[in-house]
Write a protein that holds these residues in place. Structure first.
Motif, PDB file in Angstrom:
ATOM      1  N   GLN A 245       0.842  -1.258   0.190  1.00  0.00           N
ATOM      2  CA  GLN A 245       0.024   0.055  -0.125  1.00  0.00           C
ATOM      3  C   GLN A 245       0.721   1.315  -0.251  1.00  0.00           C
ATOM      4  O   GLN A 245       0.564   2.147  -0.601  1.00  0.00           O
TER       5      GLN A 245
ATOM      6  N   ARG B 293       0.288   9.348   0.089  1.00  0.00           N
ATOM      7  CA  ARG B 293      -0.229   8.952   1.418  1.00  0.00           C
ATOM      8  C   ARG B 293      -0.005   9.836   2.442  1.00  0.00           C
ATOM      9  O   ARG B 293       1.092  10.615   2.492  1.00  0.00           O
TER      10      ARG B 293
ATOM     11  N   GLN C  97       0.038   6.551   7.256  1.00  0.00           N
ATOM     12  CA  GLN C  97      -1.436   6.086   6.992  1.00  0.00           C
ATOM     13  C   GLN C  97      -1.798   4.561   6.962  1.00  0.00           C
ATOM     14  O   GLN C  97      -2.838   4.323   7.596  1.00  0.00           O
ATOM     15  N   PHE C  98      -0.907   3.768   6.610  1.00  0.00           N
ATOM     16  CA  PHE C  98      -1.049   2.225   6.499  1.00  0.00           C
ATOM     17  C   PHE C  98      -0.285   1.633   7.602  1.00  0.00           C
ATOM     18  O   PHE C  98      -0.171   0.376   7.615  1.00  0.00           O
TER      19      PHE C  98
ATOM     20  N   ASP D 285      -9.000   9.719   6.104  1.00  0.00           N
ATOM     21  CA  ASP D 285      -9.883   9.365   5.289  1.00  0.00           C
ATOM     22  C   ASP D 285     -11.127   9.470   5.980  1.00  0.00           C
ATOM     23  O   ASP D 285     -12.125   8.762   5.176  1.00  0.00           O
TER      24      ASP D 285
ATOM     25  N   SER E 265     -12.375   8.338   8.537  1.00  0.00           N
ATOM     26  CA  SER E 265     -12.975   6.801   9.111  1.00  0.00           C
ATOM     27  C   SER E 265     -13.470   6.768  10.390  1.00  0.00           C
ATOM     28  O   SER E 265     -12.947   8.213  11.300  1.00  0.00           O
TER      29      SER E 265
ATOM     30  N   TRP F 220      -7.706   0.400  10.119  1.00  0.00           N
ATOM     31  CA  TRP F 220      -6.111  -0.097   9.431  1.00  0.00           C
ATOM     32  C   TRP F 220      -6.205  -1.154   8.630  1.00  0.00           C
ATOM     33  O   TRP F 220      -5.701  -1.265   7.453  1.00  0.00           O
TER      34      TRP F 220
ATOM     35  N   ARG G 197      -7.846  -0.419   5.329  1.00  0.00           N
ATOM     36  CA  ARG G 197      -6.940   0.405   4.387  1.00  0.00           C
ATOM     37  C   ARG G 197      -5.760  -0.708   3.766  1.00  0.00           C
ATOM     38  O   ARG G 197      -5.510  -0.465   2.615  1.00  0.00           O
TER      39      ARG G 197
END
Length: 450
Positions: A276, A283, A287-288, A307, A309, A317, A320
């Protein structure tokens, strides 16, 4: 007192004489033999010629200028043996000599060997074409499982590929690939008849010899079909004497030479994170990454706003990372599947052949039955075959012989091995079966088509 001392003194002097003089006497018998080895025809020095003392483990080889030096325990006795490939062996008694020069001549014994050339047989010394030959009797200790095993590494000018499947075998290529699109496999001729079947149907224990015709002259006999070379296979015949029954049985196991480990649970998640991160150049920071291991300058609330969420940060997570619901559930339950253990196995292999051969008056016979059952190192890979051969020949007149060669083979290749390409990409957080525990899932992680 002196009378008692003298015998002891004499014994001591005798012992000392044994200690000091016997080694010098023994060393006096040792010596070094040197010399030069040359070619008898060209008179040039020969390198890498083996020089050994007959009946012992003492030996050496000649240098680049043909010279050698070997230390022997005794110069009075012993024999030096000189050997090298392509030349006849020679033996020379030492006989007190310290220098022995030798000239070796080319061995011509193998020039009388008979080879099959398509339209009959001929001795090697009368051959003008390029022919390579291998006798199966020379390779019996290797226990070949296929015809390709007999050829692999034993015949120059022919390339035999490897096959890791339970069936084994491999492709045969003579003189390299001769076409980009057309076939390049050589023509197979079995006992004088062009063979259209698979090599797996020929029991290697039934083969007496294999001759490979490598040059263009083979086309004079077999036409354009011989453009990629010809492999002539000759099976065994009965020989004079009493009937001979032979049993050849091999049992063994096959394992991976090198482990091919797959991702475990944490490793798979880290791989998905790297995927990702490489996909999304824009990104946000971390983020991931796992929200439970964020740096101190990034809060979970800020991380969720990337995002917009909401909900459980761990669920956010994993979503994603594009994990499927079944994967998320198993991740939270710490449940994984070790696909490696389900994919590979210790493969059991067995091969049995019993044959009977003989000759009665003018009638010869050879009959054999063979059974092979091989498992592959990949689960589901299995090859079974039952093979039978009958070779009969009888002379009914001085000018006429009648014979029959019959071969039967029944192969079972119905097993379906595990798809290695799919298994290496399978998620360790997937499931094998549906909720009933019996029905196989179409996809371990419900990601159909991937």
């Amino acid at each position: 007192m002196l009378a008692n001392f003298n015998p002891r003194l004499r014994s001591l002097l005798y012992f000392l004489s044994l200690v000091f003089f016997i080694p010098f006497s023994m060393n006096a018998q040792e010596g070094t033999v040197t010399g030069t080895v040359i070619d008898q025809t060209s008179k040039l020095p020969m390198a890498e010629v083996s020089v050994s003392l007959k009946g012992s483990t003492i030996g050496t080889t000649t240098s680049g200028d043909g010279k050698y030096s070997i230390r022997v325990p005794s110069l009075k006795g012993g024999t030096l043996v000189f050997t090298t490939i392509g030349y006849g062996n020679q033996e020379f008694a030492i006989g007190g000599k310290t220098t022995i020069d030798v000239s070796l001549s080319t061995a011509a014994n193998n020039m009388n060997e008979v080879v099959v050339i398509g339209y009959g047989t001929a001795s090697k010394k009368r051959m003008t074409g390029s022919v390579a030959s291998v006798k199966a009797a020379q390779l019996e200790n290797e226990n070949p499982g296929t015809v390709q095993d007999l050829l692999r590494g034993n015949v120059s000018g022919i390339s035999v590929s490897q096959s890791t499947s339970a069936k084994g075998g491999g492709d045969l290529v003579v003189r390299g690939r001769t076409s980009l699109r057309a076939g390049f496999s050589p023509l197979i001729v079995l006992d004088g008849v062009i063979y259209q079947g698979q090599l797996a149907d020929i029991n290697p224990n039934d083969i007496a010899s294999i001759d490979v015709l490598k040059d263009a002259s083979s086309a004079a006999v077999f036409g354009a079909k011989a453009a990629s070379g010809v492999v002539l296979v000759t099976t065994k015949r009965g020989s004079s004497g009493k009937p001979t029954i032979t049993l050849n049985s091999n049992v063994g196991f096959s394992d991976l030479a090198m482990d091919q480990p797959l991702y475990d649970g944490p490793g798979f998640v880290k791989w998905r994170t790297d995927v990702q991160n490489s996909r999304f150049a824009n990104r946000k920071p971390f983020q991931f990454d796992d929200p439970r291991n964020l740096p101190s300058n990034i809060s979970v609330a800020d991380w969720l706003k990337y995002d917009n969420s909401a909900g459980d940060p761990v669920d956010v997570w994993l979503n994603r990372l594009e994990l499927k619901p079944i994967e998320i559930t198993n991740y939270k339950n710490n449940k994984t599947i070790d696909w490696y253990d389900l994919m590979f196995q210790r493969a059991f292999r067995q091969d049995h052949t019993v044959s009977m051969s003989g000759k009665k008056d003018d009638f010869t016979y050879y009959m054999s039955l063979g059974y092979t059952d091989n498992e592959g190192v990949i689960v589901g890979d299995r090859f079974k075959t039952f093979r039978m051969r009958v070779n009969l020949e009888g002379r009914i007149a001085k000018f006429l012989s009648v014979g029959m060669n019959m071969q039967f083979a029944d192969r079972d290749e119905s097993q379906v091995p595990v798809n290695w390409g799919q298994m290496i990409n399978a998620s360790p957080y997937g499931e094998i079966y549906d909720a009933d525990g019996i029905t196989l899932r179409e996809s371990p992680n419900d990601d159909l088509g991937n």
